[in-house]
Design an enzyme around this catalytic site. Structure first.
Site, PDB file in Angstrom:
ATOM      1  N   LYS A   1      11.510  14.321  10.034  1.00  0.00           N
ATOM      2  CA  LYS A   1      10.035  14.166  10.388  1.00  0.00           C
ATOM      3  C   LYS A   1       8.728  14.781   9.808  1.00  0.00           C
ATOM      4  CE  LYS A   1      10.674  10.441  13.213  1.00  0.00           C
ATOM      5  NZ  LYS A   1      10.592   9.561  12.904  1.00  0.00           N
TER       6      LYS A   1
ATOM      7  N   THR B   1       1.621   1.856  15.402  1.00  0.00           N
ATOM      8  CA  THR B   1       2.526   0.927  13.656  1.00  0.00           C
ATOM      9  C   THR B   1       3.118  -0.354  14.572  1.00  0.00           C
ATOM     10  OG1 THR B   1       3.863   3.203  14.081  1.00  0.00           O
ATOM     11  CG2 THR B   1       2.050   3.293  12.731  1.00  0.00           C
TER      12      THR B   1
ATOM     13  N   GLY C   1       1.387  -4.303  11.268  1.00  0.00           N
ATOM     14  CA  GLY C   1       0.092  -3.245  10.483  1.00  0.00           C
ATOM     15  C   GLY C   1       0.264  -2.575  11.677  1.00  0.00           C
TER      16      GLY C   1
ATOM     17  N   ASP D   1      14.978  -0.996   3.307  1.00  0.00           N
ATOM     18  CA  ASP D   1      15.331   0.128   3.905  1.00  0.00           C
ATOM     19  C   ASP D   1      14.074   0.523   5.070  1.00  0.00           C
ATOM     20  OD1 ASP D   1      16.074   2.114   5.245  1.00  0.00           O
ATOM     21  OD2 ASP D   1      16.826   3.196   3.383  1.00  0.00           O
TER      22      ASP D   1
ATOM     23  N   ASP E   1       6.810   7.861   8.241  1.00  0.00           N
ATOM     24  CA  ASP E   1       6.532   9.128   8.183  1.00  0.00           C
ATOM     25  C   ASP E   1       5.386   8.682   7.010  1.00  0.00           C
ATOM     26  OD1 ASP E   1       8.004  10.130  10.097  1.00  0.00           O
ATOM     27  OD2 ASP E   1       9.590  10.535   8.500  1.00  0.00           O
TER      28      ASP E   1
ATOM     29  N   SER F   1      11.213   7.429  -0.933  1.00  0.00           N
ATOM     30  CA  SER F   1      11.120   6.228  -0.858  1.00  0.00           C
ATOM     31  C   SER F   1       8.444   6.799  -0.576  1.00  0.00           C
ATOM     32  CB  SER F   1      11.363   5.492   0.568  1.00  0.00           C
ATOM     33  OG  SER F   1      10.721   6.044   1.801  1.00  0.00           O
TER      34      SER F   1
END
Length: 297
Positions: free
Chosen positions: A47, A213, A218, A239, A245, A284
């Site tokens: 993280k 989150t 949203g 994914d 993060d 990503s």
């Protein structure tokens, strides 16, 4: 220490670094079950590293404070941080092996993760004290819970009077109320906020802003002005690894550049959604230019 640290960073991340070992499969196995995977890859993660790279890609001058083993995984992670322009002057190398995460990802985008901390648990309060100048001069300090809790608490205590202190309380665990007393913004997901007793309890313990989150729904914000919803950015996930993060890194970066909470949250929600479009965590994490296009469309 690099010369840039003397001016203060936009975002300083104190956290974990893991090499992610990722297996794709049609569906995640039930306890005691073996399933066949379709393919395997390794990616940089943890993280701390994810959020530091996310903040850097979001346009923030970013430094990472953490620990890596003296092994191939450590070299891989260090190179990834440097490649994305993250300052690594405060990264220490230790004898413990670099952290690993074993990740299963199903075809519907869900994941299941086992983390082996390794070097991440070799970092101590003394190590944090060495970098108090970097921490105290940061515009935003961002921490998670994959390094020892006393390290997180001390980092927040060392933050400057003008530093915004953000805690991403993941992986979910209980911690002392004294930690919450030194946090400005907390970003749990729906599961984590329940474990922590709910948004109103977190506010009563001293956290100014609670941002929950909610994935495809949203995000929800609870602060002094009440509760409000941040609309989702609609995508079909490939994914979900690293989406949270991406959200935290973008939020920290945009707040550090002086944007309002409303604008920073909109960018963060888009960033989290875009991160679900690519496999792996670090691969990503979107660039600011990609998020900016979506904000303007």
């Amino acid at each position: 220490m690099s010369s840039s640290s003397s001016r203060g960073f936009d975002v300083v991340v104190v956290g974990s670094a893991n090499l992610d070992l990722v297996a794709r499969t049609t569906r995640l196995p039930k306890p005691g079950e073996t399933v066949s995977g379709s393919h395997f890859f390794e990616a940089c993660g943890g993280k701390g590293v994810n959020q530091a790279i996310a903040a850097a890609r979001a346009g923030a001058r970013t430094a990472f404070i953490g620990a890596l083993g003296r092994d191939h995984a450590g070299e891989t992670l260090l190179a990834a941080l440097v490649k994305d322009g993250v300052d690594v002057s405060a990264v220490q190398r230790v004898s413990a092996p670099t952290g690993r995460a074993l990740i299963g990802v199903s075809d519907d985008g869900e994941n299941s993760i086992i983390v082996v901390p390794g070097a991440n648990h070799a970092i101590g309060i003394d190590d944090i004290e060495k970098h108090k100048t970097v921490i105290s001069s940061a515009k935003v300090l961002l921490c998670q819970l994959e390094v020892p809790l006393p390290v997180v608490q001390r980092a927040f205590e060392l933050a400057g009077s003008s530093t915004t202190r953000i805690l991403n309380p993941a992986p979910a665990q209980t911690f002392s109320n004294s930690l919450l007393g030194v946090v400005d913004i907390i970003t749990p997901n729906e599961h984590e906020v329940e474990l922590l007793g709910g948004a109103s309890k977190l506010r009563s313990l001293g956290v100014k802003t609670v941002i929950v989150t909610q994935g495809e729904k949203g995000a929800m914000v609870v602060d002094a002005s009440g509760q409000r919803q941040v609309d989702p950015f609609k995508v079909t996930p490939v994914d979900t690894t690293g989406a949270g993060d991406a959200f935290c890194g973008m939020l920290a970066a945009r707040l550090a550049t002086g944007e309002s909470m409303t604008a920073a949250l909109r960018a963060a929600v888009i960033s989290g959604a875009l991160a679900t479009q690519t496999e792996g965590a670090v691969p990503s994490l979107p660039l600011w230019s990609m998020v900016k296009i979506k904000l303007e469309s």
